[in-house]
Design a protein around this motif. Structure first.
Motif, PDB file in Angstrom:
ATOM      1  N   GLU A   1       2.997  -2.540 -13.086  1.00 36.05           N
ATOM      2  CA  GLU A   1       3.015  -2.240 -14.521  1.00 36.05           C
ATOM      3  C   GLU A   1       3.959  -3.140 -15.330  1.00 36.05           C
ATOM      4  O   GLU A   1       3.540  -3.729 -16.321  1.00 36.05           O
TER       5      GLU A   1
ATOM      6  N   GLU B   1      -2.380   2.093  -2.830  1.00 40.74           N
ATOM      7  CA  GLU B   1      -2.779   1.412  -4.054  1.00 40.74           C
ATOM      8  C   GLU B   1      -2.070   1.958  -5.292  1.00 40.74           C
ATOM      9  O   GLU B   1      -1.662   1.207  -6.164  1.00 40.74           O
ATOM     10  N   LEU B   2      -1.893   3.280  -5.346  1.00 39.22           N
ATOM     11  CA  LEU B   2      -1.253   3.905  -6.514  1.00 39.22           C
ATOM     12  C   LEU B   2       0.177   3.395  -6.684  1.00 39.22           C
ATOM     13  O   LEU B   2       0.618   3.106  -7.799  1.00 39.22           O
TER      14      LEU B   2
ATOM     15  N   LEU C   1       0.047  -0.248  -7.994  1.00 41.94           N
ATOM     16  CA  LEU C   1      -0.236  -0.304  -9.428  1.00 41.94           C
ATOM     17  C   LEU C   1       1.003   0.058 -10.234  1.00 41.94           C
ATOM     18  O   LEU C   1       1.271  -0.527 -11.281  1.00 41.94           O
ATOM     19  N   LYS C   2       1.785   1.019  -9.731  1.00 44.80           N
ATOM     20  CA  LYS C   2       3.022   1.435 -10.383  1.00 44.80           C
ATOM     21  C   LYS C   2       4.005   0.267 -10.438  1.00 44.80           C
ATOM     22  O   LYS C   2       4.659   0.031 -11.444  1.00 44.80           O
TER      23      LYS C   2
ATOM     24  N   SER D   1       0.852  -1.183   0.000  1.00 47.04           N
ATOM     25  CA  SER D   1       0.000   0.000   0.000  1.00 47.04           C
ATOM     26  C   SER D   1       0.891   1.237   0.000  1.00 47.04           C
ATOM     27  O   SER D   1       2.031   1.157   0.434  1.00 47.04           O
TER      28      SER D   1
ATOM     29  N   MET E   1       6.352   6.928  -3.380  1.00 46.97           N
ATOM     30  CA  MET E   1       6.329   6.782  -4.837  1.00 46.97           C
ATOM     31  C   MET E   1       7.728   6.568  -5.411  1.00 46.97           C
ATOM     32  O   MET E   1       7.886   5.816  -6.376  1.00 46.97           O
TER      33      MET E   1
END
Length: 133
Positions: A48, A40-41, A44-45, A38, A72
């Motif tokens: 990919e 979520e963003l 997802l990164k 976590s 990030m």
């Protein structure tokens, strides 16, 4: 003996190191399954390059350890490890081209860093205002 590939990825001050070896498609980031990562963003990164790789990703296990930086930046460093590791493990030129076409930062580092703060103000470029009144 099975094939093992060690790779590393960087983004800002985050550094990720990982190993890619034959397996069943398990991906772990800091000993935690990527499905539980976590926010979520960031998850997802990280996922990919696995989605772009397709079937190749299901035949390898990837263990990643990330330190430093923010959420990030760590996610992007981990994503670089996965992409570079899969390309090196499979030595597939088509996969490499697919990654480069989708997003070049998966294989090539982003050289941008934060600019150091200077005197006379609160940040790198901002200066204290004066009004003369």
């Amino acid at each position: 003996m099975s094939k093992v590939v060690h790779t590393s990825g960087k983004r800002k001050t985050a550094i990720a190191r990982g190993t890619v070896k034959e397996g069943t498609g398990r991906v772990r980031v800091n000993r935690k399954p990527v499905e539980l990562y976590s926010p979520e963003l960031a998850r997802l990164k990280i996922q990919e390059p696995l989605e772009l790789a397709g079937d190749v990703a299901e035949s390898v296990d990837i263990n990643i350890r990330v330190v430093g930086g923010g959420v990030m930046a760590q996610a992007e460093a981990a994503r670089m490890v996965i992409a570079k590791g899969l390309v090196e493990f499979t030595s597939d030129v088509k996969l490499k081209d697919k990654y480069v076409q989708y997003d070049r930062t998966m294989l090539v580092g982003d050289p941008r860093r934060s600019e150091p703060k200077k005197y006379g103000g609160p940040g790198a470029r901002a200066k204290n205002q004066k009004s003369y009144r």
